[in-house]
Design an enzyme around this catalytic site. Sequence first.
Site, PDB file in Angstrom:
ATOM      1  N   GLU A  61       7.139  -0.919  -5.910  1.00  0.00           N
ATOM      2  CA  GLU A  61       5.691  -0.767  -5.744  1.00  0.00           C
ATOM      3  C   GLU A  61       4.957  -0.974  -7.061  1.00  0.00           C
ATOM      4  O   GLU A  61       3.907  -1.618  -7.107  1.00  0.00           O
ATOM      5  CB  GLU A  61       5.369   0.623  -5.173  1.00  0.00           C
ATOM      6  CG  GLU A  61       3.882   0.795  -4.897  1.00  0.00           C
ATOM      7  CD  GLU A  61       3.508   2.242  -4.615  1.00  0.00           C
ATOM      8  OE1 GLU A  61       4.214   2.919  -3.854  1.00  0.00           O
ATOM      9  OE2 GLU A  61       2.494   2.687  -5.169  1.00  0.00           O
ATOM     10  N   THR A 105       1.941   5.214  -5.820  1.00  0.00           N
ATOM     11  CA  THR A 105       1.400   6.209  -4.890  1.00  0.00           C
ATOM     12  C   THR A 105       2.272   7.451  -4.715  1.00  0.00           C
ATOM     13  O   THR A 105       1.812   8.445  -4.173  1.00  0.00           O
ATOM     14  CB  THR A 105       1.216   5.577  -3.505  1.00  0.00           C
ATOM     15  OG1 THR A 105       2.451   4.997  -3.125  1.00  0.00           O
ATOM     16  CG2 THR A 105       0.112   4.560  -3.494  1.00  0.00           C
TER      17      THR A 105
END
Length: 408
Positions: free
Chosen positions: A178, A244
């Site tokens: 990510e 996140t």
Amino acid sequence: MKQFDVPNIYRSQLISAIKQKRKEQDKLKKDYTPTLLDFGSIQFYLARHFGFCYGVENAIEIAFRTIDENPGKRIFLLSEMIHNPQVNADLKARGIVFLQDTVGKQVIPFEEINGDDIVLIPAFGTTLAIENILMNKGIQIEQYNTTCPFVEKVWNRSEQIAQKGYSIIIHGKPKHEETRATFSHASHHTPTIVVNDMKETIELASYITGNKPAAAFYTAFKGRYSEGFDITKDLQRIGVVNQTTQLATDTQAISDYLKATIKAHFQLTDETIGTRFADTRDTLCYATNDNQSAVAGMLEQEADIAIVIGGYNSSNTSHLVELCERKLRTYFIDSAERIISQNEIIDCNWVTKEQSRVAPFLPSNSPVRVLMTSGASCPDALVEEVIVKLMGFYATNQSIEDILKGFL
Ligand code: SF4
């Protein structure tokens, strides 16, 4: 929240009933007390929020539907779908082939795929460079893109900040899929740099203040900054976004530190800080927030041990272990099989990822009180398996079915 079609093998009737009941009783998600499952001689306190998040369920639904709808087609995944070994093994068993490993090392060369193939983009998203490779081969990327909307939200926020002339600082694990994807998307718009932790943030701040010579930056942050990054001007206006699944408090501390550094160095006030430091408080993922808040609520309960279930390379799960370890002895396992016997468990160190046998691991008092949670990529079925395995070591006064009735 949308309901997804996730294979039943990943569900648990008991845990689905508990989650449903808690949701009905607490629609605004304000109650972070754990759920007690009292079997007499062993008691489990389940965190208020745990298990599959929106992005994971979305990715699983798309992946299994793609397999069902495309018999005979070659289906590839860029890398692990999510960080859960069982789900990835199930996908492989159904014929899906992974193109890269979790740190981006090529396993199958891109030259071996073509426009007739299907390539699934995992929930973490991917880099613009890989998107371009796939599109140039005529591979359709929209329909099979499982990138989580909460990751895309970070990309969108980065773009908005970039358009206002700020550079981006990403708080994330540099090799994580990510973070690599977010770095790619952010750096397409503005100078971008990745920091892993507070130590690196303090180091970075010393280049903002000029306490360290600019030239040293390029060695200290090698591989972490975007092409053409100019340390003499690209840290004058900044915004912080994060991977996140980071620890919310860590990102907040890093953001606060950089904000204070900019404020002091440029002699700004609360009114003028916005001219050089973009407000990015809203880039944390809802599931990370919920699961970490639920662990905080769970830890207020007196208990003997904590067990956290999830993939060992799962960032969000590792942070739940980190939080629990601050309060009590915590075991990190990826399946019930790691519980060898009533006396012995194979525990994973969340920092080093080393596994070691621990014996004894259950206390001798009665009742034994176990705090339990799992990561956002862990099937609820695994949590139930762990409960059942531990129950088997004790003379319990209730069965799973008895407990289930209380939540129906
Ligand atoms: S943890 Fe958050 S960002 Fe990651 S897949 Fe789940 S919902 Fe999306």
